[in-house]
Design a protein around this motif. Structure first.
Motif, PDB file in Angstrom:
ATOM      1  N   LEU A   1       7.633  -1.232  -1.477  1.00 34.49           N
ATOM      2  CA  LEU A   1       6.651  -0.152  -1.570  1.00 34.49           C
ATOM      3  C   LEU A   1       7.284   1.154  -2.034  1.00 34.49           C
ATOM      4  O   LEU A   1       6.672   1.908  -2.798  1.00 34.49           O
ATOM      5  N   ASP A   2       8.482   1.437  -1.569  1.00 34.11           N
ATOM      6  CA  ASP A   2       9.133   2.693  -1.951  1.00 34.11           C
ATOM      7  C   ASP A   2       9.453   2.724  -3.440  1.00 34.11           C
ATOM      8  O   ASP A   2       9.480   3.797  -4.056  1.00 34.11           O
ATOM      9  N   ASP A   3       9.694   1.547  -4.035  1.00 33.72           N
ATOM     10  CA  ASP A   3       9.970   1.488  -5.465  1.00 33.72           C
ATOM     11  C   ASP A   3       8.695   1.658  -6.279  1.00 33.72           C
ATOM     12  O   ASP A   3       8.694   2.327  -7.320  1.00 33.72           O
ATOM     13  N   LEU A   4       7.622   1.043  -5.815  1.00 34.60           N
ATOM     14  CA  LEU A   4       6.370   1.061  -6.567  1.00 34.60           C
ATOM     15  C   LEU A   4       5.569   2.334  -6.340  1.00 34.60           C
ATOM     16  O   LEU A   4       4.813   2.761  -7.214  1.00 34.60           O
ATOM     17  N   PHE A   5       5.714   2.913  -5.140  1.00 34.86           N
ATOM     18  CA  PHE A   5       4.967   4.128  -4.796  1.00 34.86           C
ATOM     19  C   PHE A   5       5.927   5.172  -4.232  1.00 34.86           C
ATOM     20  O   PHE A   5       5.887   5.499  -3.048  1.00 34.86           O
TER      21      PHE A   5
ATOM     22  N   ASP B   1       6.048   8.297  -4.398  1.00 37.21           N
ATOM     23  CA  ASP B   1       5.444   9.540  -3.929  1.00 37.21           C
ATOM     24  C   ASP B   1       4.412   9.331  -2.835  1.00 37.21           C
ATOM     25  O   ASP B   1       3.712  10.273  -2.425  1.00 37.21           O
ATOM     26  N   ALA B   2       4.298   8.087  -2.342  1.00 35.83           N
ATOM     27  CA  ALA B   2       3.292   7.798  -1.314  1.00 35.83           C
ATOM     28  C   ALA B   2       3.679   8.437   0.006  1.00 35.83           C
ATOM     29  O   ALA B   2       4.856   8.529   0.364  1.00 35.83           O
ATOM     30  N   ALA B   3       2.671   8.861   0.751  1.00 34.09           N
ATOM     31  CA  ALA B   3       2.918   9.454   2.063  1.00 34.09           C
ATOM     32  C   ALA B   3       3.337   8.371   3.045  1.00 34.09           C
ATOM     33  O   ALA B   3       3.007   7.192   2.877  1.00 34.09           O
TER      34      ALA B   3
END
Length: 259
Positions: free
Chosen positions: A206-210, A212-214
């Protein structure tokens, strides 16, 4: 031409399937897992196009470590590279989250011309993920295709409906979901199995794909609060016709509130 195939590892429909005792979702750790058959057909269609027009095929799958087996099978069939979306936070992801994550993975493939998927997986059977992925990517969608034709800049699909047949046509890039009637998937050869071990598979989370996600990525908007095992099948009622069978049958149907 660059083709992306979305695949999923699912519990074997021929084996016993159970629910987890904690969150009541499908227990995948103790299940016999296989590449979903409908995804094999999507992969076969991609490989047929690869042989016809010289396409590059990237296969994408979301799941735990075992999902690598599904990726490797498609690579053994002839795909060129894989993307494995691996993140413990995605366990039990709902349809919307799954589609968002898959769409984000597709965006990492440069100049993707065609995205192929099965119309519905055998575990979830929502038949909604391909359409949501297409919407998120801003692509025209040709769903439930039983025959596919790709021409320069365009794709055409034949679909069978309850009222007859329909032809769908759209410019590339586009997304197509296929039915079980599209083709018969090939078996991986020994040479293909050995070659698959050397083909690149990129693992992302998830950190790679998003990036800037909260914090607290919302994985699912629903939860199962309770579940009970399916009752054992009971013996049926046998009526011997001694002249009263009609009356007894009518009484049984009334008792079961069937009439």
């Amino acid at each position: 031409m660059n083709i992306v195939v979305l695949v999923k590892q699912v519990p074997d429909t021929a084996a016993e399937r159970t629910l987890s005792g904690t969150d009541h979702i499908l227990d995948r750790e103790n299940a016999d897992l296989v590449l979903d058959e409908i995804n094999e057909r999507a992969a076969e269609e991609a490989l047929t196009l690869k042989e016809a027009v010289g396409a590059e095929v990237t296969v994408v799958s979301m799941g735990p470590d075992s999902a690598l087996d599904a990726l490797r099978k498609v690579l053994a069939m002839g795909a060129d590279r894989g993307i494995h979306i691996r993140d413990d936070r995605l366990a039990g992801a709902d349809v919307v989250t799954t589609a968002k994550v898959l769409a984000a993975a597709v965006r990492t493939v440069a100049d993707a011309d065609l995205v192929l998927a099965g119309n519905a997986t055998t575990d979830g059977q929502s038949s909604a993920v391909p359409a949501i992925v297409a919407d998120l990517l801003g692509l025209p969608q040709l769903t439930h295709a039983r025959e596919l034709t790709v021409e320069p800049g365009r794709v055409r699909a034949e679909r069978a409906t309850e009222h007859g047949e329909a032809t769908l046509d759209a410019p590339l890039p586009a997304l197509v979901s296929v039915t079980e009637k599209i083709n018969e998937p090939r078996y991986p050869s020994f040479k293909g199995i050995m070659a698959a071990k050397k083909k690149p598979v990129k693992t992302v989370g998830l950190d790679d794909l998003f990036p800037d996600a909260a914090p607290g990525f919302l994985v699912t908007r629903t939860r199962v609060v309770d579940a009970v095992a399916r009752p054992a099948r009971a013996a049926g009622v046998r009526i011997t016709d001694d002249g009263s069978a009609g009356r007894l049958l009518a009484g049984y149907l009334i008792a079961q509130k069937l009439v």
